[in-house]
Design an enzyme around this catalytic site. Structure first.
Site, mmCIF file in Angstrom:
data_model
loop_
_atom_site.group_PDB
_atom_site.id
_atom_site.type_symbol
_atom_site.label_atom_id
_atom_site.label_comp_id
_atom_site.label_asym_id
_atom_site.label_seq_id
_atom_site.Cartn_x
_atom_site.Cartn_y
_atom_site.Cartn_z
ATOM 1 N N SER A 131 39.901 -15.590 -31.897
ATOM 2 C CA SER A 131 38.504 -15.932 -32.171
ATOM 3 C C SER A 131 38.419 -17.362 -32.676
ATOM 4 C CB SER A 131 37.925 -15.006 -33.245
ATOM 5 O OG SER A 131 38.400 -15.356 -34.533
ATOM 6 N N ASP A 132 37.284 -18.015 -32.422
ATOM 7 C CA ASP A 132 37.014 -19.232 -33.167
ATOM 8 C C ASP A 132 36.746 -18.822 -34.612
ATOM 9 O OD1 ASP A 132 36.592 -21.887 -33.817
ATOM 10 O OD2 ASP A 132 35.292 -22.276 -32.097
ATOM 11 N N TRP A 133 36.877 -19.765 -35.531
ATOM 12 C CA TRP A 133 36.809 -19.442 -36.959
ATOM 13 C C TRP A 133 35.383 -19.021 -37.333
ATOM 14 C CZ3 TRP A 133 41.103 -20.353 -35.047
ATOM 15 C CH2 TRP A 133 42.282 -20.454 -35.778
#
Length: 733
Positions: free
Chosen positions: A264-266
């Site tokens: 995932s992106d943060w």
């Protein structure tokens, strides 16, 4: 926290050794053997241990399993260089003294080289630095398509054309991964603006999705064999891209047979059940939104942590779902931190600096050069006025997650002073922007009127003026987290340039940016160079080109519209860009970039593929090996490139193809082949470019697959999308 970090880093060394004993080096490359080892490990893990592997334990790491010798997984930002060391649980820098790196040019510059060989060198070099820093996953490269010149993150990507991005991303990945470090291609997919990126829902046709926005990701998976991919923040058809059934399960993992890890992106995860079922493997940054400090036990509260464990124990989600995630993570580890013959990496060496300088030199684009303003002779005793904050400002700090702690950064002013020993170089700042800060603008403390007057005075004394303008890495410029507010140059640069022209018309402009800008002054200045963000040796590379030591050969990887409304995304109004804050509709469909300008007969300020040289080239004798082709055949295009000028140089032959009388709407032409050729003065070189007939297919929504139309096509051969030397008609039977 530092003690915990140190302890875990030591455990990596011990347990990696243990694992190598378990995994026989002789059969580590045997995929069946590795999968058997993974089966054995999975059967030895508890449910809790498996769940823990699926989410972060710190800002940039996930836990291993100490009792089995499974190491932690360490990631780093850095598509243009490995980011400085971040604290365990907040975004402060850890204050290490040994984490300074080589800053490579931004990927817009790499794209402008049109040189896949340089992309491989880039990947190898940055991969070596990541490996030396003991990183397992490098979060890059980015291949989101350049849709709007206002997108704050365009500088991180490879331009507007999916074919160009595809051809450059593959060698980059291969270069990184030969070091035992996973590339992580991002942001999958349709993250084409920063404004409202965390929630905007993108509506786009299947055809545009497959023809424009997916090809570079597909090439990364199928050709580059990338080991990890990062999901985008935004939504696609009502579902977040970080856990999206269509994008991750159906297209990525099923259609493309991706066997790696989706990260995932943060802060890009939003739902436990969707994260479990719709393709996410490792969850990072949740609870912090990627920005702020965590709550107590935040990592246990991740969607793929305690809540995921609860669903598994209740039987609502089957353990097979978890096992698939853990299998992918372990597979990634066998390729990286559990690989027995992993290289050791290298840091900040001369070879890396040389690669950075070569990329910068080949990526710089000469766009205007009246009266041969460039190159400027280094032997002349002249006065050169260097004006503009961008002549001295650091461009490795700021910009969001791509900011770097560069060991060196040579400014354009320093590079010119070093090169022009016989000239008198005088400098004035001219304009000021304030210091870089994430998610906020800090006004400059300088007296802007005084800066302007100083610049006018300096310009009036000079034989030649070099104006260093453009954008920078501040909030609302070329920076993550927000888009630009306007298309024109910021900080009063347009007004300053007009004043300078009144006292000295002999002005060459050097734009430092990752984006197109409006240029109301373009007809008045003598010359224009697009210089990008060039990293550690920016000043040396710019001086190389300005002095003529390097003959510019860069080509624009995206179009520069004359005005913002000429851009396809902006021409359809706010629902197309930026949307209504909830939904956004890509109304231009497949007509992105030059496809729009060509098809709609709108003249850009500068065209895709455009770029001048200090010499002249002639393309001649171009033809195809035959006139009729069938499916699966290759079209062989041959011709000659002659250097008819006075200096050695390189030219990029560009081959576009368009369908005549198509039954569906299509762009006038699309890039299908290119080749960069070095030609000495007075010489000519024969060139061959091959195009697979199948690549002329369009994505047919009626069959949800690619469809090759029979009939007549035009092949366009030139050195820019707006400068075609030869057209050849062929027929597909």
């Amino acid at each position: 926290m530092f003690r915990k970090f140190l302890k875990n880093k030591l455990l990596i060394l011990f347990f990696c050794t243990t694992t190598v004993v378990i995994v026989n080096a002789q059969d580590s490359n045997n995929s069946k053997s590795v999968e058997a080892k993974i089966d054995h490990i999975i059967s030895s893990l508890t449910l809790e241990e498996k769940v823990a592997m699926c989410h972060a334990q710190s800002k940039f790491s996930t836990p291993g399993v100490e009792r089995l010798g499974i190491p932690e997984l360490w990631m780093s930002d850095g598509p243009h260089g490995v980011r400085g060391e971040i604290n365990w649980d907040n975004w402060g820098y850890a204050g290490w003294t040994n984490d300074s790196i080589t800053a490579f040019p931004a990927l817009t510059c790499l794209a402008a080289t049109f040189n896949p060989n340089l992309s491989k060198d880039y990947g190898i070099s940055i991969g070596e630095e990541a490996r030396y820093r003991k990183k397992d996953v490098l979060l890059g490269p980015g291949v989101n398509i350049y849709r709007s010149p206002l997108n704050g993150r365009n500088f991180e990507y490879m331009g507007e054309d999916p074919f160009l991005a595809s051809k450059l991303v593959v060698p980059y990945i291969q270069g990184v991964q030969q070091n035992g470090v996973a590339a992580c291609v991002k942001h999958y997919v349709l993250n084409n603006q920063e404004l409202w990126r965390g929630h905007i829902n993108v509506e786009v046709s299947d055809r545009a999705l497959h023809e424009i926005y997916l090809p570079a990701f597909k090439a990364a998976v199928e050709e580059g064999k990338v080991w990890s991919i990062m999901g985008a923040y935004n939504q696609f058809r009502g579902q977040f891209c970080g856990h999206n059934k269509v994008l991750l399960n159906d297209i990525l993992k099923k259609d493309w047979s991706f066997d790696g890890v989706v990260i995932s992106d943060w802060g890009g995860t939003h739902d436990t059940k969707q994260a479990a079922l719709y393709g996410l493997d490792i969850e990072m940054g949740t609870g912090t939104d990627g920005l702020t400090s965590s709550t107590k036990n935040a990592y246990d509260l991740y969607y793929l942590a305690g809540p995921f464990l609860k669903l598994l124990k209740s039987g609502e989600v089957k353990e097979d779902v978890l096992n698939d995630k853990v299998r992918r993570i372990l597979r990634l580890m066998f390729r990286t931190n559990m690989a027995p013959n992993r290289p050791l990496g290298r840091m900040n060496n001369q070879e890396h600096i040389d690669v950075a300088r070569k990329i910068a030199g080949e990526g710089i684009v000469l766009l205007k050069n009246d009266t041969s303003f460039f190159p400027i002779d280094t032997s002349k005793k002249i006065i050169i006025a260097v004006i503009g904050e961008n002549a001295t400002r650091s461009m490795t700090i700021g910009g969001g997650s791509s900011e770097l702690k560069a060991k060196i950064e040579i400014s354009p002013l320093d590079g010119l002073k070093k090169r022009y020993k016989n000239a008198t170089i005088i400098h004035a700042m001219g304009y000021a922007s304030g210091p870089s800060a994430y998610d906020r603008v800090i006004p400059s403390e300088y007296d802007l009127n005084k800066l302007k007057q100083e610049a006018i005075e300096v310009a009036s004394k000079a034989d030649a003026v070099l104006f260093f303008g453009g954008l920078n890495k501040n909030h609302l410029q070329d920076c993550e987290g927000a888009d630009r507010k306007e298309y024109k140059l910021p900080f009063g640069q347009d007004e300053l340039l007009n004043e300078l022209l009144k006292v000295n018309p002999n002005i060459g402009v050097v734009l430092v940016s990752g984006n197109a800008v409006e240029m109301p002054w373009i007809s008045k200045v003598k010359a224009l160079i697009q210089a990008w963000y060039l990293g550690s040796v920016a000043g040396d590379a710019i001086a190389d080109v300005i002095s003529g030591d390097v003959n510019p050969s860069g080509k624009l990887p995206f179009s520069f519209p004359k005005k913002l409304s000429d851009n396809a995304a902006h021409s359809f109004g706010e629902l197309s860009y930026p949307g209504d804050s909830i939904n956004q509709y890509y109304k231009e469909d497949i007509l992105v970039g030059y496809r729009w300008f060509d098809t709609k007969k709108i003249k850009p300020l500068f065209a895709f593929g455009e770029g001048q040289s200090y010499t002249t080239f002639e393309l001649s004798k171009w033809n195809t090996d035959k006139k009729e082709y069938a499916k699966n055949e290759s079209i062989l295009i041959s011709g000659s490139v002659s250097n008819t000028g006075n200096v050695d140089g390189s030219e990029v032959v560009q081959v576009y193809v368009g369908k005549l009388n198509s039954k569906v709407n299509r762009a006038e032409k699309e890039l299908k082949g290119f080749q960069k050729i070095a030609v000495k003065k007075g010489e000519n070189i024969d060139v061959q470019i091959s195009i697979n007939v199948n690549s002329l297919s369009f994505y047919d929504e009626s069959i949800s697959n690619w469809n090759l139309e029979k009939g007549d096509y035009l092949i366009y051969i030139g050195n820019a999308s707006n400068n075609i030397s030869k057209k050849i008609k062929i027929t597909i039977k």
